[in-house]
Write an enzyme that holds these catalytic residues in place. Structure first.
Site, PDB file in Angstrom:
ATOM      1  N   LYS A 193       0.820  -1.214   0.000  1.00 19.99           N
ATOM      2  CA  LYS A 193       0.000   0.000   0.000  1.00 19.99           C
ATOM      3  C   LYS A 193       0.857   1.269   0.000  1.00 19.99           C
ATOM      4  O   LYS A 193       0.601   2.196  -0.767  1.00 19.99           O
ATOM      5  CB  LYS A 193      -0.947  -0.024   1.202  1.00 19.99           C
ATOM      6  CG  LYS A 193      -1.939   1.132   1.247  1.00 19.99           C
ATOM      7  CD  LYS A 193      -3.028   0.902   2.259  1.00 19.99           C
ATOM      8  CE  LYS A 193      -2.519   0.923   3.683  1.00 19.99           C
ATOM      9  NZ  LYS A 193      -2.142  -0.402   4.206  1.00 19.99           N
TER      10      LYS A 193
ATOM     11  N   THR B 132       4.034   1.517  -0.890  1.00 16.71           N
ATOM     12  CA  THR B 132       4.759   1.528  -2.167  1.00 16.71           C
ATOM     13  C   THR B 132       3.863   2.052  -3.287  1.00 16.71           C
ATOM     14  O   THR B 132       4.297   2.851  -4.133  1.00 16.71           O
ATOM     15  CB  THR B 132       5.250   0.106  -2.504  1.00 16.71           C
ATOM     16  OG1 THR B 132       6.119  -0.346  -1.461  1.00 16.71           O
ATOM     17  CG2 THR B 132       6.000   0.082  -3.831  1.00 16.71           C
TER      18      THR B 132
ATOM     19  N   ARG C 185       2.171   8.519   6.962  1.00 16.28           N
ATOM     20  CA  ARG C 185       2.465   8.422   8.393  1.00 16.28           C
ATOM     21  C   ARG C 185       3.957   8.165   8.613  1.00 16.28           C
ATOM     22  O   ARG C 185       4.661   7.667   7.734  1.00 16.28           O
ATOM     23  CB  ARG C 185       1.684   7.271   9.021  1.00 16.28           C
ATOM     24  CG  ARG C 185       0.191   7.485   9.108  1.00 16.28           C
ATOM     25  CD  ARG C 185      -0.500   6.241   9.636  1.00 16.28           C
ATOM     26  NE  ARG C 185      -0.373   5.128   8.710  1.00 16.28           N
ATOM     27  CZ  ARG C 185      -0.645   3.856   9.010  1.00 16.28           C
ATOM     28  NH1 ARG C 185      -1.042   3.547  10.228  1.00 16.28           N
ATOM     29  NH2 ARG C 185      -0.528   2.910   8.101  1.00 16.28           N
TER      30      ARG C 185
ATOM     31  N   LYS D 282       7.584  -6.377  10.673  1.00 17.44           N
ATOM     32  CA  LYS D 282       7.346  -5.723   9.395  1.00 17.44           C
ATOM     33  C   LYS D 282       8.599  -5.139   8.756  1.00 17.44           C
ATOM     34  O   LYS D 282       8.754  -5.117   7.543  1.00 17.44           O
ATOM     35  CB  LYS D 282       6.300  -4.612   9.591  1.00 17.44           C
ATOM     36  CG  LYS D 282       5.866  -3.926   8.323  1.00 17.44           C
ATOM     37  CD  LYS D 282       4.788  -2.892   8.635  1.00 17.44           C
ATOM     38  CE  LYS D 282       4.378  -2.143   7.372  1.00 17.44           C
ATOM     39  NZ  LYS D 282       3.367  -1.109   7.657  1.00 17.44           N
TER      40      LYS D 282
ATOM     41  N   ALA E 287      -3.860   1.646  12.632  1.00 23.94           N
ATOM     42  CA  ALA E 287      -5.270   1.608  12.216  1.00 23.94           C
ATOM     43  C   ALA E 287      -6.064   0.509  12.904  1.00 23.94           C
ATOM     44  O   ALA E 287      -7.289   0.526  12.867  1.00 23.94           O
ATOM     45  CB  ALA E 287      -5.366   1.433  10.704  1.00 23.94           C
TER      46      ALA E 287
ATOM     47  N   PHE F 176      -3.778  -0.559   7.037  1.00 19.73           N
ATOM     48  CA  PHE F 176      -4.383  -1.879   6.890  1.00 19.73           C
ATOM     49  C   PHE F 176      -5.478  -1.868   5.818  1.00 19.73           C
ATOM     50  O   PHE F 176      -5.405  -1.108   4.859  1.00 19.73           O
ATOM     51  CB  PHE F 176      -4.899  -2.397   8.234  1.00 19.73           C
ATOM     52  CG  PHE F 176      -3.795  -2.596   9.244  1.00 19.73           C
ATOM     53  CD1 PHE F 176      -2.674  -3.368   8.943  1.00 19.73           C
ATOM     54  CD2 PHE F 176      -3.855  -2.005  10.494  1.00 19.73           C
ATOM     55  CE1 PHE F 176      -1.654  -3.549   9.863  1.00 19.73           C
ATOM     56  CE2 PHE F 176      -2.840  -2.185  11.426  1.00 19.73           C
ATOM     57  CZ  PHE F 176      -1.743  -2.955  11.107  1.00 19.73           C
TER      58      PHE F 176
ATOM     59  N   PHE G  96       3.300  -8.690  -9.577  1.00 17.83           N
ATOM     60  CA  PHE G  96       4.498  -9.460  -9.258  1.00 17.83           C
ATOM     61  C   PHE G  96       4.825 -10.363 -10.440  1.00 17.83           C
ATOM     62  O   PHE G  96       3.942 -10.724 -11.225  1.00 17.83           O
ATOM     63  CB  PHE G  96       4.283 -10.291  -7.993  1.00 17.83           C
ATOM     64  CG  PHE G  96       4.242  -9.470  -6.735  1.00 17.83           C
ATOM     65  CD1 PHE G  96       5.379  -9.318  -5.954  1.00 17.83           C
ATOM     66  CD2 PHE G  96       3.077  -8.831  -6.339  1.00 17.83           C
ATOM     67  CE1 PHE G  96       5.357  -8.552  -4.802  1.00 17.83           C
ATOM     68  CE2 PHE G  96       3.039  -8.065  -5.182  1.00 17.83           C
ATOM     69  CZ  PHE G  96       4.185  -7.924  -4.411  1.00 17.83           C
TER      70      PHE G  96
ATOM     71  N   TRP H 140       7.122  -0.662  -7.724  1.00 20.81           N
ATOM     72  CA  TRP H 140       8.286  -1.231  -7.039  1.00 20.81           C
ATOM     73  C   TRP H 140       9.437  -1.418  -8.010  1.00 20.81           C
ATOM     74  O   TRP H 140      10.583  -1.068  -7.713  1.00 20.81           O
ATOM     75  CB  TRP H 140       7.921  -2.574  -6.389  1.00 20.81           C
ATOM     76  CG  TRP H 140       9.028  -3.118  -5.523  1.00 20.81           C
ATOM     77  CD1 TRP H 140       9.203  -2.912  -4.190  1.00 20.81           C
ATOM     78  CD2 TRP H 140      10.116  -3.948  -5.946  1.00 20.81           C
ATOM     79  NE1 TRP H 140      10.328  -3.557  -3.750  1.00 20.81           N
ATOM     80  CE2 TRP H 140      10.914  -4.200  -4.805  1.00 20.81           C
ATOM     81  CE3 TRP H 140      10.500  -4.492  -7.171  1.00 20.81           C
ATOM     82  CZ2 TRP H 140      12.073  -4.980  -4.859  1.00 20.81           C
ATOM     83  CZ3 TRP H 140      11.652  -5.264  -7.226  1.00 20.81           C
ATOM     84  CH2 TRP H 140      12.433  -5.509  -6.078  1.00 20.81           C
TER      85      TRP H 140
END
Length: 561
Positions: free
Chosen positions: A75, A77, A98, A109, A278, A306, A386, A414
């Site tokens: 998200k 990215t 954020r 993470k 969140a 999230f 991907f 990405w």
């Protein structure tokens, strides 16, 4: 192409040619004398740059996602990559995000500055101490905790606070399960009055939520003063303002309230400020940061934490409710592999094509699309691509989204940065330019507390019913007695499922949501129904990410990604 080489996020970030922050300010039309510099690549922006008239005419794009899965959806990215793509097609755009918490950075993470060729930089600074905002929030929170205990200790100056009613906890920006529940005040008379206490993670502090909803220094002080502390022995409520703590707390936050200016890898502006989670708070950056971005750019891309059932719902029902903001479009990030996981495919085989699992897992994305439509907003699905995605899988996902009225585009931010997101950018612009309305709240703040919880649970989560345990019912009675029943709700719930049971992936329906208790965030201006086993201080995993982070003799960091 060079950027097709497989490099770590950190290697890409460290090889970037960063612009001086003064150059980024010039892109925004900000006089460099207005900046408060934190070295070459970071600066604070003054609040007087906020322009209500510009905010009204510029476009806010909210990025959310399907229900999170172990592989991640990308998200942040996507938010950064979309910003690069919008700038490439001629839209002056700023990404507003954020700040990462050290808990996830050193826990499971890792960093939270985007990835690949869609990152905000300087990545190491952003992921670590940055400009000290989290530290200031921590100190303000803990000052209040110290003043509460001090008032209890000195009986002559005491407000008569009953220690058993105090719910305010200390905080630290680290995952440490050992501090969740503790006893303070040990050591005899000099140590104070022993009582049950504990720690939350800094991102879960009400001070963080307040900072992200405050719109001025005066508003900040008012909100801090409204923090509910506990009750006296004769059941009189005590607020932070009764302790006269709000002035000193606001003084600690004098710099933290100002948003931070950095940049993307392609030299576009990025404003990063605040970091509430969140699953336990509102999950989005500060109102001030968003309004600054909208005052300085034609487009602002921001994200909510999230899945859309958590961050997006709270963004709209709380942040937009207080600030008057409204998105012009919502981007829902999805991946083929994540949807296959929701369709029952084993985590270890997600790179293997499986159209049946994808079709089953699409139900999760479908529910998120329905939820955004309930708010009256248009959605664009961003398929974060991907290399393992088959053409057949991508074709099905594209057709399934379009058949439900959503625009859809592949995102390759990405691997390619802005070059890989121009199709997504065009879809977002077309959607945003054609939308002339505003979001519709999912519930009325003035409804009774049970009704508000049941509305979100049934309409957004898909629950069949809500059970309020005895503690929750007692809390509701107490909240109503304080005259706070009109506040919006910020449900604390696992991010891994629409339900309060993280094992129920996909699109569960008709389940029973259990509310075990409520927390009062009167300063932030919302109530927090606690569901399931949600906690405000995570623990570290068996093998924390911290074990892979190091620094060499030249000060070069490794393993931070």
């Amino acid at each position: 192409m060079a950027n097709q080489e497989v490099k770590s996020d950190l290697e890409i970030a460290q090889s970037a040619q960063l612009k001086h922050v003064d150059e980024i300010a010039k892109v925004l039309g900000v006089d460099i004398d207005e900046l408060e510099h934190y070295g070459k690549y970071k600066a604070k922006l003054p609040l007087h740059l906020i322009d209500p008239e510009k905010i009204k005419k510029n476009k806010l794009i909210l990025v959310t996602a399907i229900t999170p899965t172990p592989p991640g959806e990308g998200k942040t990215t996507t938010s950064i990559g979309l910003t690069e793509g919008l700038n490439r097609i001629g839209k002056k755009t700023t990404v507003v995000l954020r700040e990462p918490s050290l808990g996830p950075v050193f826990g499971i993470k890792g960093g939270a500055a985007g990835g690949g060729y869609s990152q905000v930089v300087p990545m190491e600074d952003i992921n670590l101490h940055f400009t000290g905002d989290f530290s200031a929030i921590e100190k303000a929170n803990n000052l209040l905790a110290a003043l509460i205990d001090n008032n209890i200790y000195f009986q002559k100056e005491s407000l008569g606070i009953d220690p058993r009613t105090v719910k305010w906890k200390r905080v630290m920006d680290m995952n440490d399960r050992s501090l969740r529940s503790i006893i303070t005040g040990l050591g005899g008379r000099p140590g104070g009055n022993p009582r049950e206490a504990g720690f939350n993670i800094t991102a879960a502090s009400e001070i963080m939520a307040i900072l992200c909803l405050a719109e001025s220094f005066q508003d900040l002080k008012t909100k801090l003063g409204n923090i509910y502390v506990g009750d006296t022995y004769d059941n009189t409520p005590i607020y932070c303002r009764d302790l006269k703590a709000q002035g000193a707390m606001a003084a600690l936050l004098k710099d933290a309230i100002k948003p931070n200016l950095v940049q993307t890898l392609e030299g576009n502006p990025a404003i990063i400020h605040g970091g509430p989670f969140a699953n336990i708070a509102q999950g989005t950056n500060s109102v001030l940061a968003t309004k600054l971005g909208l005052s300085l750019s034609d487009y602002v891309v921001t994200e909510a934490g999230f899945g859309a059932d958590l961050g997006a719902e709270k963004f709209l029902d709380i942040k937009c409710g207080y600030s008057g903001l409204s998105p012009s479009a919502v981007v829902i990030v999805a991946t083929v592999r994540a949807l296959k996981y929701h369709g029952g495919q084993d985590l270890k085989t997600l790179t293997t094509p499986n159209l049946d699992a994808l079709k089953a897992g699409f139900a999760n994305l479908e529910k998120h699309l329905e939820n955004i439509a309930q708010f009256g907003l248009p959605a664009v699905v961003s398929i974060n691509r991907f290399s393992s995605d088959s053409d057949e899988e991508l074709a099905f996902l594209k057709q399934a989204c379009e058949s439900r009225g959503a625009k859809v585009a592949l995102s390759e931010g990405w691997a390619k940065g802005g070059e890989g997101t121009t199709d997504l950018a065009r879809a977002v612009v077309e959607t945003a330019e054609n939308f002339k309305g505003r979001y519709t709240p999912i519930y009325d703040w003035n409804s009774d507390i049970k009704t508000k919880v049941e509305t979100v649970a049934k309409k957004i989560y898909g629950a069949g019913s809500v059970v309020f345990q005895a503690k929750a019912l007692a809390d509701i009675k107490h909240i109503e007695g304080l005259g706070l029943g009109h506040l919006p709700i910020c449900i604390a719930k696992t991010q891994k499922s629409f339900s309060d049971n993280e094992a129920l992936i996909g699109r569960p329906s008709g389940f029973e949501l259990t509310v075990r208790e409520f927390e009062i965030a009167a300063g932030a201006g919302f109530l927090v129904p606690i569901t399931g086993a949600i906690m405000r201080l995570p623990g570290l995993p068996a093998v924390p990410a911290a074990l892979h982070i190091d620094i060499d003799d030249q000060g070069v960091i490794s393993g931070l990604s």
